[in-house]
Design a protein around this motif. Structure first.
Motif, PDB file in Angstrom:
ATOM      1  N   THR A 142     -10.781  -0.833  -6.582  1.00 33.10           N
ATOM      2  CA  THR A 142     -11.573  -0.637  -7.798  1.00 33.10           C
ATOM      3  C   THR A 142     -11.532   0.821  -8.222  1.00 33.10           C
ATOM      4  O   THR A 142     -11.347   1.125  -9.405  1.00 33.10           O
ATOM      5  CB  THR A 142     -13.031  -1.077  -7.565  1.00 33.10           C
ATOM      6  OG1 THR A 142     -13.033  -2.425  -7.110  1.00 33.10           O
ATOM      7  CG2 THR A 142     -13.855  -0.942  -8.815  1.00 33.10           C
ATOM      8  N   VAL A 143     -11.690   1.723  -7.268  1.00 30.46           N
ATOM      9  CA  VAL A 143     -11.649   3.155  -7.566  1.00 30.46           C
ATOM     10  C   VAL A 143     -10.274   3.544  -8.112  1.00 30.46           C
ATOM     11  O   VAL A 143     -10.170   4.270  -9.103  1.00 30.46           O
ATOM     12  CB  VAL A 143     -12.002   3.987  -6.313  1.00 30.46           C
ATOM     13  CG1 VAL A 143     -11.688   5.460  -6.515  1.00 30.46           C
ATOM     14  CG2 VAL A 143     -13.454   3.796  -5.948  1.00 30.46           C
ATOM     15  N   VAL A 144      -9.228   3.048  -7.487  1.00 29.86           N
ATOM     16  CA  VAL A 144      -7.866   3.350  -7.948  1.00 29.86           C
ATOM     17  C   VAL A 144      -7.656   2.791  -9.353  1.00 29.86           C
ATOM     18  O   VAL A 144      -7.087   3.461 -10.219  1.00 29.86           O
ATOM     19  CB  VAL A 144      -6.818   2.797  -6.950  1.00 29.86           C
ATOM     20  CG1 VAL A 144      -5.423   2.884  -7.526  1.00 29.86           C
ATOM     21  CG2 VAL A 144      -6.899   3.561  -5.637  1.00 29.86           C
ATOM     22  N   LEU A 161       4.114   5.381  -5.734  1.00 36.75           N
ATOM     23  CA  LEU A 161       4.082   5.288  -7.197  1.00 36.75           C
ATOM     24  C   LEU A 161       3.074   6.273  -7.786  1.00 36.75           C
ATOM     25  O   LEU A 161       3.335   6.904  -8.817  1.00 36.75           O
ATOM     26  CB  LEU A 161       3.763   3.856  -7.624  1.00 36.75           C
ATOM     27  CG  LEU A 161       4.902   2.857  -7.471  1.00 36.75           C
ATOM     28  CD1 LEU A 161       4.382   1.430  -7.604  1.00 36.75           C
ATOM     29  CD2 LEU A 161       6.008   3.133  -8.465  1.00 36.75           C
ATOM     30  N   VAL A 162       1.947   6.441  -7.120  1.00 37.07           N
ATOM     31  CA  VAL A 162       0.962   7.428  -7.580  1.00 37.07           C
ATOM     32  C   VAL A 162       1.524   8.843  -7.410  1.00 37.07           C
ATOM     33  O   VAL A 162       1.339   9.695  -8.281  1.00 37.07           O
ATOM     34  CB  VAL A 162      -0.386   7.254  -6.844  1.00 37.07           C
ATOM     35  CG1 VAL A 162      -1.345   8.386  -7.166  1.00 37.07           C
ATOM     36  CG2 VAL A 162      -1.011   5.919  -7.200  1.00 37.07           C
ATOM     37  N   ILE A 163       2.229   9.088  -6.319  1.00 34.25           N
ATOM     38  CA  ILE A 163       2.869  10.405  -6.117  1.00 34.25           C
ATOM     39  C   ILE A 163       3.901  10.664  -7.220  1.00 34.25           C
ATOM     40  O   ILE A 163       4.009  11.792  -7.730  1.00 34.25           O
ATOM     41  CB  ILE A 163       3.520  10.490  -4.715  1.00 34.25           C
ATOM     42  CG1 ILE A 163       2.451  10.428  -3.619  1.00 34.25           C
ATOM     43  CG2 ILE A 163       4.381  11.737  -4.569  1.00 34.25           C
ATOM     44  CD1 ILE A 163       1.476  11.581  -3.620  1.00 34.25           C
ATOM     45  N   ALA A 203       2.543  -0.059 -12.269  1.00 32.48           N
ATOM     46  CA  ALA A 203       3.204  -0.700 -11.122  1.00 32.48           C
ATOM     47  C   ALA A 203       2.344  -0.576  -9.871  1.00 32.48           C
ATOM     48  O   ALA A 203       2.232  -1.528  -9.086  1.00 32.48           O
ATOM     49  CB  ALA A 203       4.573  -0.074 -10.892  1.00 32.48           C
ATOM     50  N   ALA A 204       1.707   0.579  -9.663  1.00 24.87           N
ATOM     51  CA  ALA A 204       0.829   0.754  -8.500  1.00 24.87           C
ATOM     52  C   ALA A 204      -0.350  -0.210  -8.569  1.00 24.87           C
ATOM     53  O   ALA A 204      -0.743  -0.796  -7.556  1.00 24.87           O
ATOM     54  CB  ALA A 204       0.327   2.193  -8.425  1.00 24.87           C
ATOM     55  N   VAL A 221       0.840  -1.198   0.000  1.00 29.01           N
ATOM     56  CA  VAL A 221       0.000   0.000   0.000  1.00 29.01           C
ATOM     57  C   VAL A 221       0.875   1.248   0.000  1.00 29.01           C
ATOM     58  O   VAL A 221       0.612   2.206  -0.731  1.00 29.01           O
ATOM     59  CB  VAL A 221      -0.973  -0.017   1.200  1.00 29.01           C
ATOM     60  CG1 VAL A 221      -1.756   1.280   1.289  1.00 29.01           C
ATOM     61  CG2 VAL A 221      -1.914  -1.202   1.095  1.00 29.01           C
ATOM     62  N   ARG A 222       1.921   1.235   0.802  1.00 31.00           N
ATOM     63  CA  ARG A 222       2.852   2.375   0.806  1.00 31.00           C
ATOM     64  C   ARG A 222       3.537   2.522  -0.550  1.00 31.00           C
ATOM     65  O   ARG A 222       3.703   3.634  -1.049  1.00 31.00           O
ATOM     66  CB  ARG A 222       3.883   2.211   1.914  1.00 31.00           C
ATOM     67  CG  ARG A 222       3.324   2.455   3.301  1.00 31.00           C
ATOM     68  CD  ARG A 222       4.433   2.578   4.336  1.00 31.00           C
ATOM     69  NE  ARG A 222       5.287   1.410   4.383  1.00 31.00           N
ATOM     70  CZ  ARG A 222       5.154   0.405   5.241  1.00 31.00           C
ATOM     71  NH1 ARG A 222       4.196   0.426   6.131  1.00 31.00           N
ATOM     72  NH2 ARG A 222       5.983  -0.616   5.214  1.00 31.00           N
TER      73      ARG A 222
END
Length: 191
Positions: A94-96, A17-19, A155-156, A11-12
């Motif tokens: 799902t949202v991500v 990766l999103v950042i 990757a995320a 999760v971290r």
């Protein structure tokens, strides 16, 4: 009294990766906005332009504005995704995933609308003249930003598919809170 639990490593990792994707897309947005702001001055400084070049410059000018707005919007969408990643909810993954898919479509639209695609020079001299207004490095930066953001989001998405991430989202212990990325309601409730 509540215990504090850390998010599992997947999760971290997905969060960071999103950042990284937000950072890359934001760099593209800011660069496009700066080039858009100085576009008219560069057009005037390097003129005169023939009719064909003028049409290409008008198209590049419009496309720079579109890229700046699209990239800023995608960075905003990904900021919401970054806030959603640590939420302990069953629908978070799902949202991500849907937001990552929407961002991918937006990034590919940005590739199609890239100002460099408006260049239809008839020769090397005309192309060099047009690149005085839209530097070649912008195309390189845009390509790196889009490719890096796509890889980061992929990757995320893969990382969020790991078993530890699944357990984190699926099996929430109500007595355990993680204060690293809590909602305002959870922070107020714990006080």
């Amino acid at each position: 009294m509540s215990r504090t639990a850390a998010a599992p490593p997947p999760v971290r990792q997905a969060y960071w990766l999103v950042i990284a994707a937000i950072t890359l897309i934001s760099v593209e947005a800011v660069t496009a906005a700066l080039l858009y702001a100085r576009f008219d001055a560069a057009r005037s400084a390097h003129g005169p332009w023939n009719v064909g070049e003028q049409l290409q410059l008008d198209s590049m000018h419009t496309r720079l504005a579109l890229i700046a707005v699209l990239s800023a919007g995608l960075a905003g969408l990904l900021a919401g995704v970054a806030l959603a990643v640590p939420r302990r909810s069953v629908v978070t993954r799902t949202v991500v995933g849907l937001a990552a898919l929407l961002t991918t479509v937006g990034l590919l639209l940005g590739v199609v609308m890239n100002p460099d695609n408006a260049l239809l020079a008839y020769g090397a001299a005309e192309e060099a003249h047009l690149y005085l207004v839209l530097p070649l490095w912008f195309s390189v930066l845009s390509s790196i930003a889009v490719t890096g953001a796509l890889f980061s989001l992929a990757a995320a998405f893969v990382v969020l598919g790991r078993e530890a991430a699944y357990d984190y989202y699926q099996y929430r212990d109500p007595t355990v809170t993680w204060t690293g990325f809590s909602s305002w309601r959870e922070i107020a409730r714990d006080r």
